[in-house]
Design an enzyme around this catalytic site. Structure first.
Site, short mmCIF file in Angstrom:
data_model
loop_
_atom_site.label_atom_id
_atom_site.label_comp_id
_atom_site.label_asym_id
_atom_site.label_seq_id
_atom_site.Cartn_x
_atom_site.Cartn_y
_atom_site.Cartn_z
N ASN A 162 10.56 7.57 0.99
CA ASN A 162 9.97 8.34 -0.11
C ASN A 162 9.60 7.38 -1.24
OD1 ASN A 162 12.26 9.98 1.28
ND2 ASN A 162 10.84 11.53 0.49
N ASP A 210 -2.54 11.77 -2.98
CA ASP A 210 -2.59 13.17 -3.40
C ASP A 210 -2.66 13.20 -4.93
OD1 ASP A 210 -1.98 15.83 -4.16
OD2 ASP A 210 -0.77 16.13 -2.36
N GLU A 257 0.88 -1.17 0.00
CA GLU A 257 0.00 0.00 0.00
C GLU A 257 0.91 1.22 0.00
OE1 GLU A 257 -3.52 2.39 2.43
OE2 GLU A 257 -2.42 0.80 3.46
N THR A 304 -10.34 4.40 4.99
CA THR A 304 -9.23 5.13 5.59
C THR A 304 -9.76 6.39 6.27
OG1 THR A 304 -8.76 6.57 3.70
CG2 THR A 304 -7.81 4.35 3.65
#
Length: 256
Positions: free
Chosen positions: A103, A125, A51, A203
Site C-alpha cells: 500500500n 486515481d 513508479e 501505459t
C-alpha cells in the site's frame, strides 16, 4: 487463454524481482532492505527511481530498458496487474528492475532517507472526493520527503484535468520549483528526442484515455525538504467522465 489471478499470484511468490508486503502483513514482517536496496538487490550504486501506482509496470520496464544504469522499482497493491511487468522484466533479463507490492500509504517503511532520486506518478486515481488519498497531496509529499533526496523530482503524467489542476495549485501554493508543465503532451513542440522517448512510453490506461480523445498532461517539479506544506484551498471542476452522477465541483480541499 491468459493466466488467472491465482496463477499470477503463485508466479509472484517465486519471482526474484517481486517483494510483497501489503499493509496486512507489513506490521509483522521485517523489511531488511530499507536503506539497502542497492546493496542487497541491485548490487550497484546507481540511482533509484520509483513508479508509484505502477499498474502493469509499463513505465517501470520501459524506463529500465532506456536507462540501464538506473534502478527502477514499480510499486502497487494490485499484484495481478504487476505480474505483467514483473514477468516481462524477468523474461528480458532486466537486472535494474524490481517490484514492490504494498500500500502506497506506508511507502516510507521501505526506503531510507535520501535513498530515492525520482518518483513517477503515471495515471494515478485522482481521488476527487478524498484529498488525503491523492498521490500528489501534501499528505503524500510529506511521506516522500522521508526517502526522496532533497530537491528530488516528482513526475506526474495524467489524463485527469482535476488531478493536474489540483497538483498545479499544490505546487504553486508551496512554491515547489516547477521544472516543466504541459496541458497537451503530444502536441507540445520543442521537446528533445530523449524527453519525447521517455514521455512516449504509454501505459494501458493512457492508451485507453487517448482512444477516448483526452489530452495527456505532464508536469515535473522538485520537492525540497525545507518548509511546511499547505493544501490549496480551491474548488476544482470534477472530471465528468470519471464523476458519473456526482456533483460537478469538488468541495474545498483543506489541510490534512
Amino acid at each position: 487463454m491468459g493466466k488467472g489471478k491465482l496463477a499470477k499470484f503463485a508466479d509472484m511468490e517465486r519471482y526474484e524481482n517481486v517483494f510483497q508486503y501489503p499493509f496486512s502483513v507489513a506490521d509483522n514482517v521485517p523489511f531488511d532492505m530499507k536503506g539497502r536496496w542497492r546493496e542487497i538487490y541491485f548490487k550497484n550504486d546507481n540511482p533509484i527511481v520509483l513508479e508509484l501506482g505502477c499498474g502493469k509496470g509499463e513505465y517501470t520496464v520501459g524506463l529500465a530498458k532506456m536507462f540501464p544504469n538506473v534502478n527502477f522499482i514499480g510499486v502497487d497493491i494490485k499484484g495481478a496487474r504487476m505480474w505483467t511487468g514483473a514477468t516481462q522484466a524477468l523474461g528480458e533479463g532486466l537486472k535494474n528492475v524490481a517490484f514492490l507490492r504494498t500500500n502506497i500509504e506506508i511507502i516510507d517503511r521501505f526506503f531510507a532517507e535520501d535513498e530515492v532520486q525520482e518518483i513517477w506518478l503515471t495515471f494515478s486515481d485522482p481521488q476527487m472526493k478524498n484529498p488525503r488519498k491523492r498521490l500528489t497531496s501534501t499528505y503524500f509529499m510529506e511521506r516522500y520527503r522521508r526517502f526522496l533526496q532533497d530537491g528530488g523530482t516528482i513526475h506526474l503524467k495524467t489524463d485527469s484535468n482535476f488531478l493536474f489542476t489540483y497538483t498545479t495549485y499544490m505546487q504553486q501554493r508551496n512554491n515547489l520549483p516547477l521544472l516543466f508543465r504541459t496541458e497537451d503532451l503530444y502536441h507540445t513542440e520543442g521537446l528533445d528526442a530523449q524527453t519525447n522517448e521517455i514521455l512516449g512510453i504509454q501505459t494501458y490506461y493512457e492508451s485507453m484515455w487517448i482512444e477516448r480523445g483526452l489530452n495527456i498532461k505532464y508536469m515535473k517539479f522538485a520537492l525540497p525538504h525545507d518548509g511546511e506544506l499547505y493544501e490549496p484551498e480551491v474548488e476544482i471542476p470534477l472530471d465528468e467522465y470519471r464523476s458519473y452522477h456526482r456533483d460537478k465541483r469538488s468541495s474545498k480541499t483543506t489541510a490534512v
